[in-house]
Design a protein around this motif. Structure first.
Motif, PDB file in Angstrom:
ATOM      1  N   LEU A 108       0.800  -1.224   0.000  1.00 50.72           N
ATOM      2  CA  LEU A 108       0.000   0.000   0.000  1.00 50.72           C
ATOM      3  C   LEU A 108       0.834   1.277   0.000  1.00 50.72           C
ATOM      4  CD1 LEU A 108      -2.883  -0.910   2.479  1.00 50.72           C
ATOM      5  CD2 LEU A 108      -3.122  -0.336   0.057  1.00 50.72           C
ATOM      6  N   HIS A 109       2.104   1.215   0.375  1.00 52.61           N
ATOM      7  CA  HIS A 109       2.881   2.440   0.588  1.00 52.61           C
ATOM      8  C   HIS A 109       3.009   3.281  -0.681  1.00 52.61           C
ATOM      9  CE1 HIS A 109       4.174   1.372   4.678  1.00 52.61           C
ATOM     10  NE2 HIS A 109       4.196   0.124   4.228  1.00 52.61           N
ATOM     11  N   TYR A 110       3.430   2.675  -1.775  1.00 57.49           N
ATOM     12  CA  TYR A 110       3.592   3.433  -3.015  1.00 57.49           C
ATOM     13  C   TYR A 110       2.265   3.988  -3.533  1.00 57.49           C
ATOM     14  CZ  TYR A 110       8.436   1.762  -3.435  1.00 57.49           C
ATOM     15  OH  TYR A 110       9.774   1.498  -3.229  1.00 57.49           O
ATOM     16  N   PRO A 111       1.196   3.168  -3.627  1.00 56.93           N
ATOM     17  CA  PRO A 111      -0.077   3.723  -4.112  1.00 56.93           C
ATOM     18  C   PRO A 111      -0.596   4.873  -3.260  1.00 56.93           C
ATOM     19  CG  PRO A 111      -0.143   1.328  -4.123  1.00 56.93           C
ATOM     20  CD  PRO A 111       1.108   1.706  -3.409  1.00 56.93           C
ATOM     21  N   ILE A 112      -0.500   4.751  -1.933  1.00 56.57           N
ATOM     22  CA  ILE A 112      -0.995   5.805  -1.058  1.00 56.57           C
ATOM     23  C   ILE A 112      -0.184   7.076  -1.253  1.00 56.57           C
ATOM     24  CG2 ILE A 112      -1.325   6.486   1.340  1.00 56.57           C
ATOM     25  CD1 ILE A 112      -3.288   4.383   0.174  1.00 56.57           C
ATOM     26  N   PHE A 113       1.143   6.946  -1.333  1.00 60.26           N
ATOM     27  CA  PHE A 113       2.006   8.111  -1.543  1.00 60.26           C
ATOM     28  C   PHE A 113       1.652   8.799  -2.859  1.00 60.26           C
ATOM     29  CE2 PHE A 113       5.740  10.408  -2.834  1.00 60.26           C
ATOM     30  CZ  PHE A 113       6.269  10.922  -1.656  1.00 60.26           C
ATOM     31  N   VAL A 177       8.002  -8.057   5.977  1.00 64.03           N
ATOM     32  CA  VAL A 177       8.408  -6.656   6.040  1.00 64.03           C
ATOM     33  C   VAL A 177       8.416  -6.100   4.620  1.00 64.03           C
ATOM     34  CG1 VAL A 177      10.232  -5.048   6.714  1.00 64.03           C
ATOM     35  CG2 VAL A 177       9.806  -7.100   8.083  1.00 64.03           C
ATOM     36  N   SER A 178       7.744  -4.995   4.431  1.00 65.61           N
ATOM     37  CA  SER A 178       7.594  -4.447   3.087  1.00 65.61           C
ATOM     38  C   SER A 178       8.850  -3.726   2.631  1.00 65.61           C
ATOM     39  CB  SER A 178       6.407  -3.482   3.044  1.00 65.61           C
ATOM     40  OG  SER A 178       6.359  -2.816   1.804  1.00 65.61           O
ATOM     41  N   ILE A 179       9.305  -4.044   1.433  1.00 64.68           N
ATOM     42  CA  ILE A 179      10.429  -3.336   0.841  1.00 64.68           C
ATOM     43  C   ILE A 179      10.010  -1.945   0.406  1.00 64.68           C
ATOM     44  CG2 ILE A 179      10.065  -4.082  -1.531  1.00 64.68           C
ATOM     45  CD1 ILE A 179      13.446  -3.833   0.311  1.00 64.68           C
ATOM     46  N   GLN A 180       8.717  -1.759   0.117  1.00 62.19           N
ATOM     47  CA  GLN A 180       8.203  -0.440  -0.243  1.00 62.19           C
ATOM     48  C   GLN A 180       8.395   0.546   0.894  1.00 62.19           C
ATOM     49  OE1 GLN A 180       4.205  -0.347  -1.710  1.00 62.19           O
ATOM     50  NE2 GLN A 180       4.599  -1.754  -3.396  1.00 62.19           N
ATOM     51  N   SER A 181       8.069   0.111   2.101  1.00 66.54           N
ATOM     52  CA  SER A 181       8.221   0.977   3.263  1.00 66.54           C
ATOM     53  C   SER A 181       9.676   1.370   3.466  1.00 66.54           C
ATOM     54  CB  SER A 181       7.687   0.269   4.515  1.00 66.54           C
ATOM     55  OG  SER A 181       7.954   1.014   5.675  1.00 66.54           O
ATOM     56  N   TYR A 182      10.578   0.421   3.285  1.00 62.50           N
ATOM     57  CA  TYR A 182      12.011   0.699   3.468  1.00 62.50           C
ATOM     58  C   TYR A 182      12.490   1.781   2.507  1.00 62.50           C
ATOM     59  CZ  TYR A 182      17.065   0.095   3.256  1.00 62.50           C
ATOM     60  OH  TYR A 182      18.421   0.327   3.258  1.00 62.50           O
ATOM     61  N   GLN A 267      13.826  -4.919  11.228  1.00 65.50           N
ATOM     62  CA  GLN A 267      12.766  -5.515  10.429  1.00 65.50           C
ATOM     63  C   GLN A 267      11.449  -5.443  11.208  1.00 65.50           C
ATOM     64  OE1 GLN A 267      13.402  -6.401   7.322  1.00 65.50           O
ATOM     65  NE2 GLN A 267      15.589  -6.017   7.554  1.00 65.50           N
ATOM     66  N   ILE A 268      10.567  -4.535  10.802  1.00 62.90           N
ATOM     67  CA  ILE A 268       9.283  -4.346  11.469  1.00 62.90           C
ATOM     68  C   ILE A 268       8.203  -5.007  10.631  1.00 62.90           C
ATOM     69  CG2 ILE A 268       7.650  -2.667  12.385  1.00 62.90           C
ATOM     70  CD1 ILE A 268       9.928  -0.674  12.563  1.00 62.90           C
ATOM     71  N   PRO A 269       7.376  -5.866  11.219  1.00 57.31           N
ATOM     72  CA  PRO A 269       6.307  -6.514  10.450  1.00 57.31           C
ATOM     73  C   PRO A 269       5.406  -5.481   9.776  1.00 57.31           C
ATOM     74  CG  PRO A 269       6.530  -7.523  12.608  1.00 57.31           C
ATOM     75  CD  PRO A 269       7.413  -6.314  12.619  1.00 57.31           C
ATOM     76  N   ASN A 275       0.842   2.250   9.881  1.00 56.62           N
ATOM     77  CA  ASN A 275       0.014   2.781  10.958  1.00 56.62           C
ATOM     78  C   ASN A 275      -0.287   4.248  10.686  1.00 56.62           C
ATOM     79  OD1 ASN A 275       2.280   4.408  12.315  1.00 56.62           O
ATOM     80  ND2 ASN A 275       3.120   2.333  12.349  1.00 56.62           N
ATOM     81  N   ILE A 276      -1.199   4.818  11.451  1.00 51.08           N
ATOM     82  CA  ILE A 276      -1.660   6.182  11.202  1.00 51.08           C
ATOM     83  C   ILE A 276      -0.584   7.232  11.479  1.00 51.08           C
ATOM     84  CG2 ILE A 276      -3.327   7.927  11.959  1.00 51.08           C
ATOM     85  CD1 ILE A 276      -5.405   5.759  12.131  1.00 51.08           C
ATOM     86  N   PRO A 277       0.217   7.136  12.570  1.00 48.08           N
ATOM     87  CA  PRO A 277       1.304   8.112  12.728  1.00 48.08           C
ATOM     88  C   PRO A 277       2.257   8.138  11.536  1.00 48.08           C
ATOM     89  CG  PRO A 277       0.943   6.940  14.788  1.00 48.08           C
ATOM     90  CD  PRO A 277       0.098   6.265  13.760  1.00 48.08           C
ATOM     91  N   TRP A 278       2.594   6.966  11.006  1.00 48.80           N
ATOM     92  CA  TRP A 278       3.469   6.901   9.830  1.00 48.80           C
ATOM     93  C   TRP A 278       2.818   7.594   8.641  1.00 48.80           C
ATOM     94  CZ3 TRP A 278       7.787   6.187   7.183  1.00 48.80           C
ATOM     95  CH2 TRP A 278       7.725   5.772   5.851  1.00 48.80           C
ATOM     96  N   LEU A 279       1.518   7.379   8.433  1.00 53.88           N
ATOM     97  CA  LEU A 279       0.833   7.983   7.297  1.00 53.88           C
ATOM     98  C   LEU A 279       0.764   9.503   7.427  1.00 53.88           C
ATOM     99  CD1 LEU A 279      -2.085   5.459   6.687  1.00 53.88           C
ATOM    100  CD2 LEU A 279      -0.006   5.755   5.333  1.00 53.88           C
ATOM    101  N   TYR A 280       0.540  10.017   8.637  1.00 51.06           N
ATOM    102  CA  TYR A 280       0.506  11.464   8.819  1.00 51.06           C
ATOM    103  C   TYR A 280       1.898  12.075   8.654  1.00 51.06           C
ATOM    104  CZ  TYR A 280      -4.380  11.805  10.203  1.00 51.06           C
ATOM    105  OH  TYR A 280      -5.752  11.807  10.199  1.00 51.06           O
ATOM    106  N   PHE A 281       2.931  11.340   9.021  1.00 46.73           N
ATOM    107  CA  PHE A 281       4.300  11.773   8.771  1.00 46.73           C
ATOM    108  C   PHE A 281       4.545  11.895   7.267  1.00 46.73           C
ATOM    109  CE2 PHE A 281       8.629  10.222   7.742  1.00 46.73           C
ATOM    110  CZ  PHE A 281       9.371  11.269   8.267  1.00 46.73           C
TER     111      PHE A 281
END
Length: 337
Positions: A108-113, A177-182, A267-269, A275-281
């Protein structure tokens, strides 16, 4: 920790794998519960009436999915072995549901961004819908993204084979662990670092001269305006240090956390990391980026600035638009560094 083999997963979703005891269902429930509490606290601390953009709608949907996951694994953990609608549920389904959610969150990280950036970029054009239509449009986009990613995860042969490869009677449950998030975190930290290095002297000067003042019944940071300068709203060089001060003034602990995570390769699952704090960041970073690229279009009189739930970006522009703010509003305090 072992990486997923290249035969099972393509380079588009290189996800790392580790194992945890399947009998640790109580720990998993507590982790999800803690994440939900964090989500609720973050939603409660945001500015009111900010649900005017795509990111806010998605954050609410994420909180709902987390709650749904908690309810499902709690029911299965309590009853242990039961049949519902002809389907037998056991403790293994706790692991299975968590894996599916982890894969889904990981993609979800790339599409949301991308969607959030497009949403804010369109705010600088006149292509805005009526408010009710806009809410329906955001709701539709959020539902479409969730359905698309779920369908991709459940329909991809490589992921399906990886899920089926787990032994039902095994006491090991892999999480991912998502490589997108990294790479998203790495990119944002590097951009912030380069921006800070480029304008570190201006940032230091601003921090030493910042004042807290009252403007339009709001407390804002005031960057003193030099009458001898040629600063304009369209000056990217001028706005960059102010953006850095505003952004780091709110998210510095989170930035440091990202740096530590990257340096030590933590490595965070994926079901925790999304999470929401990460998304608001990420949301604040996107808003600053859009402002910087479109600074020549900014006008406080003509354009309503996108509302950030945590950062008041207006304080970056007020001194450029109102040179005599010190005569309009008396500063209520001074910060010295």
């Amino acid at each position: 920790m072992t990486a997923l083999s290249s035969e099972n997963c393509s380079s588009q979703y290189q996800l790392h794998q580790t194992s945890q005891p399947l009998d640790g269902n109580c720990l998993l429930v507590l982790i999800i519960l803690g994440k939900i509490i964090l989500n609720i606290l973050t939603l409660g601390m945001r500015r009111k009436n900010t649900c005017q953009n795509f990111m806010d709608y998605f954050c609410i949907s994420l909180a709902f999915v987390d709650l749904l996951l908690l309810v499902n694994i709690s029911i299965i953990s309590y009853f242990r072995d039961f049949v519902l609608l002809g389907i037998r549920f056991t403790k293994y389904h706790i692991c299975l549901f968590t894996q599916i959610i982890s894969f889904t969150y990981g993609f979800l990280h790339y599409p949301i961004f991308l969607v959030a950036y497009i949403d804010y970029h369109l705010n600088f054009s006149k292509a805005n819908f009526p408010f009710k239509c806009q809410k329906l449009f955001y709701f539709f986009i959020v539902v479409l993204i969730w359905i698309s990613v779920f369908a991709y995860v459940l329909g991809d042969p490589a992921i399906y084979q990886n899920l089926n490869a787990q032994n039902v009677y095994s006491y090991q449950c892999p999480f991912y662990v998502s490589i997108q998030s990294y790479w998203l975190s790495f990119s944002m930290v590097m951009i912030l670092l380069m921006a800070f290095i480029t304008s570190w002297s201006e940032v230091t000067t601003l921090v030493q001269a910042i004042r807290i003042t009252s403007y339009m019944n709001e407390t804002v940071l005031y960057f003193p305006f030099s009458s001898h300068s040629n600063y304009t709203v369209s000056s990217k060089k001028t706005l960059l240090p102010k953006f850095i001060v505003c952004f780091l003034g709110t998210w510095l602990p989170f930035v440091l956390l990202q740096i530590i995570t990257l340096l030590f390769k933590v490595q965070i699952p994926a079901y925790i990391e999304m999470n929401i704090p990460w998304l608001y960041f990420v949301n604040s970073f996107i808003i600053a980026t859009v402002f910087w690229f479109n600074c020549h279009k900014l006008s406080l009189r003509d354009i309503a600035l996108p509302v950030d739930p945590f950062v008041n970006w207006k304080c970056c522009f007020i001194p450029l638009a109102i040179h005599n703010i010190e005569q309009i509003e008396k500063p209520i305090s001074i910060i010295t560094c």
